[in-house]
Motif scaffolding. Structure first.
Motif, PDB file in Angstrom:
ATOM      1  N   ASP A  36       0.774  -1.275   0.007  1.00  0.00           N
ATOM      2  CA  ASP A  36       0.223   0.117  -0.481  1.00  0.00           C
ATOM      3  C   ASP A  36       1.128   0.776  -0.017  1.00  0.00           C
ATOM      4  O   ASP A  36       0.429   2.238  -0.502  1.00  0.00           O
ATOM      5  N   ILE A  37       1.764   1.242   0.046  1.00  0.00           N
ATOM      6  CA  ILE A  37       2.441   2.012   0.683  1.00  0.00           C
ATOM      7  C   ILE A  37       4.347   2.164  -0.460  1.00  0.00           C
ATOM      8  O   ILE A  37       4.257   3.263  -1.107  1.00  0.00           O
ATOM      9  N   ILE A  38       5.158   1.335  -0.494  1.00  0.00           N
ATOM     10  CA  ILE A  38       6.296   1.302  -1.000  1.00  0.00           C
ATOM     11  C   ILE A  38       6.158   1.359  -2.763  1.00  0.00           C
ATOM     12  O   ILE A  38       6.298   1.334  -3.165  1.00  0.00           O
ATOM     13  N   MET A  39       5.804   0.036  -2.871  1.00  0.00           N
ATOM     14  CA  MET A  39       4.822  -0.550  -4.679  1.00  0.00           C
ATOM     15  C   MET A  39       4.813   0.681  -4.781  1.00  0.00           C
ATOM     16  O   MET A  39       4.680   0.749  -6.395  1.00  0.00           O
ATOM     17  N   PRO A  40       3.252   1.147  -4.251  1.00  0.00           N
ATOM     18  CA  PRO A  40       2.104   2.447  -5.297  1.00  0.00           C
ATOM     19  C   PRO A  40       4.092   3.157  -5.388  1.00  0.00           C
ATOM     20  O   PRO A  40       3.967   4.151  -6.725  1.00  0.00           O
ATOM     21  N   LEU A  41       4.645   4.048  -4.845  1.00  0.00           N
ATOM     22  CA  LEU A  41       6.360   4.680  -4.932  1.00  0.00           C
ATOM     23  C   LEU A  41       6.663   4.188  -5.343  1.00  0.00           C
ATOM     24  O   LEU A  41       7.578   4.924  -7.086  1.00  0.00           O
ATOM     25  N   VAL A  42       7.141   2.927  -5.718  1.00  0.00           N
ATOM     26  CA  VAL A  42       7.667   2.500  -7.071  1.00  0.00           C
ATOM     27  C   VAL A  42       7.546   2.601  -8.183  1.00  0.00           C
ATOM     28  O   VAL A  42       7.676   2.816  -9.089  1.00  0.00           O
ATOM     29  N   GLY A  43       5.850   2.399  -8.160  1.00  0.00           N
ATOM     30  CA  GLY A  43       5.766   2.022  -9.677  1.00  0.00           C
ATOM     31  C   GLY A  43       5.414   3.833 -10.242  1.00  0.00           C
ATOM     32  O   GLY A  43       5.065   3.764 -10.773  1.00  0.00           O
ATOM     33  N   VAL A  44       4.990   4.893  -8.923  1.00  0.00           N
ATOM     34  CA  VAL A  44       4.680   6.196  -9.653  1.00  0.00           C
ATOM     35  C   VAL A  44       6.855   6.554 -10.401  1.00  0.00           C
ATOM     36  O   VAL A  44       6.784   7.436 -11.305  1.00  0.00           O
ATOM     37  N   ALA A  45       7.415   5.891  -9.575  1.00  0.00           N
ATOM     38  CA  ALA A  45       9.082   6.486  -9.738  1.00  0.00           C
ATOM     39  C   ALA A  45       9.119   5.910 -10.589  1.00  0.00           C
ATOM     40  O   ALA A  45      10.576   6.191 -11.979  1.00  0.00           O
ATOM     41  N   THR A  46       8.807   4.775 -11.770  1.00  0.00           N
ATOM     42  CA  THR A  46       8.894   4.280 -12.874  1.00  0.00           C
ATOM     43  C   THR A  46       8.093   4.248 -13.876  1.00  0.00           C
ATOM     44  O   THR A  46       8.062   3.125 -14.414  1.00  0.00           O
ATOM     45  N   GLY A  47       7.585   5.050 -13.188  1.00  0.00           N
ATOM     46  CA  GLY A  47       6.703   5.900 -14.977  1.00  0.00           C
ATOM     47  C   GLY A  47       4.840   4.831 -15.019  1.00  0.00           C
ATOM     48  O   GLY A  47       4.662   4.649 -15.876  1.00  0.00           O
ATOM     49  N   GLY A  48       4.914   4.143 -13.932  1.00  0.00           N
ATOM     50  CA  GLY A  48       3.222   3.896 -13.429  1.00  0.00           C
ATOM     51  C   GLY A  48       3.131   2.176 -13.536  1.00  0.00           C
ATOM     52  O   GLY A  48       1.641   1.755 -13.877  1.00  0.00           O
ATOM     53  N   MET A  49       4.884   1.718 -13.413  1.00  0.00           N
ATOM     54  CA  MET A  49       4.635   0.303 -13.414  1.00  0.00           C
ATOM     55  C   MET A  49       3.385  -0.313 -12.029  1.00  0.00           C
ATOM     56  O   MET A  49       3.936   0.206 -10.999  1.00  0.00           O
ATOM     57  N   ASN A  50       3.010  -1.290 -12.404  1.00  0.00           N
ATOM     58  CA  ASN A  50       2.595  -1.815 -11.464  1.00  0.00           C
ATOM     59  C   ASN A  50       3.188  -4.268 -11.362  1.00  0.00           C
ATOM     60  O   ASN A  50       3.000  -4.200 -11.617  1.00  0.00           O
ATOM     61  N   PHE A  51       4.550  -3.437 -10.275  1.00  0.00           N
ATOM     62  CA  PHE A  51       4.964  -5.396  -9.702  1.00  0.00           C
ATOM     63  C   PHE A  51       4.035  -6.011 -10.452  1.00  0.00           C
ATOM     64  O   PHE A  51       4.313  -7.242 -10.756  1.00  0.00           O
ATOM     65  N   THR A  52       2.589  -6.201  -9.550  1.00  0.00           N
ATOM     66  CA  THR A  52       1.906  -7.649  -9.567  1.00  0.00           C
ATOM     67  C   THR A  52       1.676  -8.142 -11.144  1.00  0.00           C
ATOM     68  O   THR A  52       0.643  -8.801 -11.754  1.00  0.00           O
ATOM     69  N   ASP A  53       1.266  -7.272 -12.191  1.00  0.00           N
ATOM     70  CA  ASP A  53       0.937  -7.414 -13.193  1.00  0.00           C
ATOM     71  C   ASP A  53       1.987  -8.115 -14.469  1.00  0.00           C
ATOM     72  O   ASP A  53       1.607  -8.431 -15.799  1.00  0.00           O
ATOM     73  N   PHE A  54       3.193  -8.209 -13.164  1.00  0.00           N
ATOM     74  CA  PHE A  54       4.367  -8.639 -14.579  1.00  0.00           C
ATOM     75  C   PHE A  54       4.227 -10.446 -14.184  1.00  0.00           C
ATOM     76  O   PHE A  54       3.816 -10.078 -13.238  1.00  0.00           O
ATOM     77  N   LYS A  55       4.009 -10.217 -15.412  1.00  0.00           N
ATOM     78  CA  LYS A  55       4.261 -12.211 -15.537  1.00  0.00           C
ATOM     79  C   LYS A  55       4.849 -12.354 -17.306  1.00  0.00           C
ATOM     80  O   LYS A  55       4.196 -11.420 -17.843  1.00  0.00           O
ATOM     81  N   TRP A  56       4.632 -13.336 -16.367  1.00  0.00           N
ATOM     82  CA  TRP A  56       5.556 -14.209 -18.566  1.00  0.00           C
ATOM     83  C   TRP A  56       4.686 -15.405 -18.645  1.00  0.00           C
ATOM     84  O   TRP A  56       4.132 -16.460 -17.994  1.00  0.00           O
ATOM     85  N   VAL A  57       3.663 -15.066 -19.412  1.00  0.00           N
ATOM     86  CA  VAL A  57       2.292 -16.108 -19.821  1.00  0.00           C
ATOM     87  C   VAL A  57       2.905 -17.389 -20.585  1.00  0.00           C
ATOM     88  O   VAL A  57       3.805 -17.418 -21.659  1.00  0.00           O
ATOM     89  N   VAL A  58       2.470 -19.120 -20.237  1.00  0.00           N
ATOM     90  CA  VAL A  58       3.415 -20.222 -20.044  1.00  0.00           C
ATOM     91  C   VAL A  58       2.432 -20.278 -21.353  1.00  0.00           C
ATOM     92  O   VAL A  58       2.861 -21.165 -22.301  1.00  0.00           O
ATOM     93  N   GLN A  59       1.438 -20.470 -21.395  1.00  0.00           N
ATOM     94  CA  GLN A  59       0.262 -20.610 -22.151  1.00  0.00           C
ATOM     95  C   GLN A  59      -1.107 -20.363 -21.735  1.00  0.00           C
ATOM     96  O   GLN A  59      -1.579 -19.604 -20.744  1.00  0.00           O
ATOM     97  N   LYS A  60      -1.770 -19.451 -22.578  1.00  0.00           N
ATOM     98  CA  LYS A  60      -2.670 -18.217 -22.710  1.00  0.00           C
ATOM     99  C   LYS A  60      -4.121 -18.567 -22.127  1.00  0.00           C
ATOM    100  O   LYS A  60      -3.805 -19.980 -23.077  1.00  0.00           O
ATOM    101  N   ALA A  61      -5.098 -18.225 -21.825  1.00  0.00           N
ATOM    102  CA  ALA A  61      -5.911 -19.532 -21.363  1.00  0.00           C
ATOM    103  C   ALA A  61      -7.166 -19.419 -22.830  1.00  0.00           C
ATOM    104  O   ALA A  61      -6.713 -18.541 -23.717  1.00  0.00           O
ATOM    105  N   VAL A  62      -7.934 -20.935 -23.185  1.00  0.00           N
ATOM    106  CA  VAL A  62      -8.864 -21.071 -23.526  1.00  0.00           C
ATOM    107  C   VAL A  62      -9.956 -20.752 -23.343  1.00  0.00           C
ATOM    108  O   VAL A  62     -10.845 -21.047 -21.862  1.00  0.00           O
ATOM    109  N   MET A  63     -11.086 -19.450 -24.192  1.00  0.00           N
ATOM    110  CA  MET A  63     -11.935 -19.251 -23.786  1.00  0.00           C
ATOM    111  C   MET A  63     -12.845 -19.066 -24.828  1.00  0.00           C
ATOM    112  O   MET A  63     -12.884 -20.324 -25.847  1.00  0.00           O
TER     113      MET A  63
END
Length: 145
Positions: free
Chosen positions: A39-66
């Protein structure tokens, strides 16, 4: 019934209770640190890095089948952003524990380094000291001449 008695003796030992208290406090402290990071550190890191949210970073091995709106096979991904955030959590907890242990060690060192105040000599000790000093003075090379 003997095993229940033995278990009760084990569970009521002081060190087991101390450990249980430590686990409960540690769990609460972990929640505080997670909130600090999330709630405090990562939002500040996100602002400092141009709005990046670290929890959104992932490597997709297999996409979902819809099938329309229905998920047939869920997405398989390596969530490395969440992992980075967990490492930040760990580093903060480790640093806090380091500071706490350092503080406790300083208190222990001060406690052991402080010499106990010398007790005032008794009347007998004062007399014996005077006698010793007089004997030294009599036996000194200057008085033997």
């Amino acid at each position: 019934m003997a095993i229940l008695k033995e278990f009760k003796e084990f569970a009521m030992r002081g060190n087991v209770i101390d450990m249980a208290v430590g686990v409960v406090i540690g769990a609460a402290f972990g929640k505080i640190v997670s909130s600090l990071v999330d709630d405090i550190i990562m939002p500040l890191v996100g602002v400092a890095t141009g709005g990046m949210n670290f929890t959104d970073f992932k490597w997709v091995v297999q996409k979902a089948v819809m099938n329309g709106q229905e998920i047939v096979t869920p997405e398989v991904s390596l969530n490395w952003g969440t992992w980075v955030q967990t490492i930040v959590d760990f580093l903060i907890v480790a640093f806090c524990i380091f500071i706490m242990v350092k503080f406790i060690n300083q208190i222990r060192r001060k406690k052991t380094e402080e010499p106990a105040p010398a007790a005032a000599p008794t009347h007998e000790e004062e007399l014996l000291t005077e006698i010793r000093d007089l004997l030294k003075a009599q036996n000194s090379p200057e008085n033997k001449k």
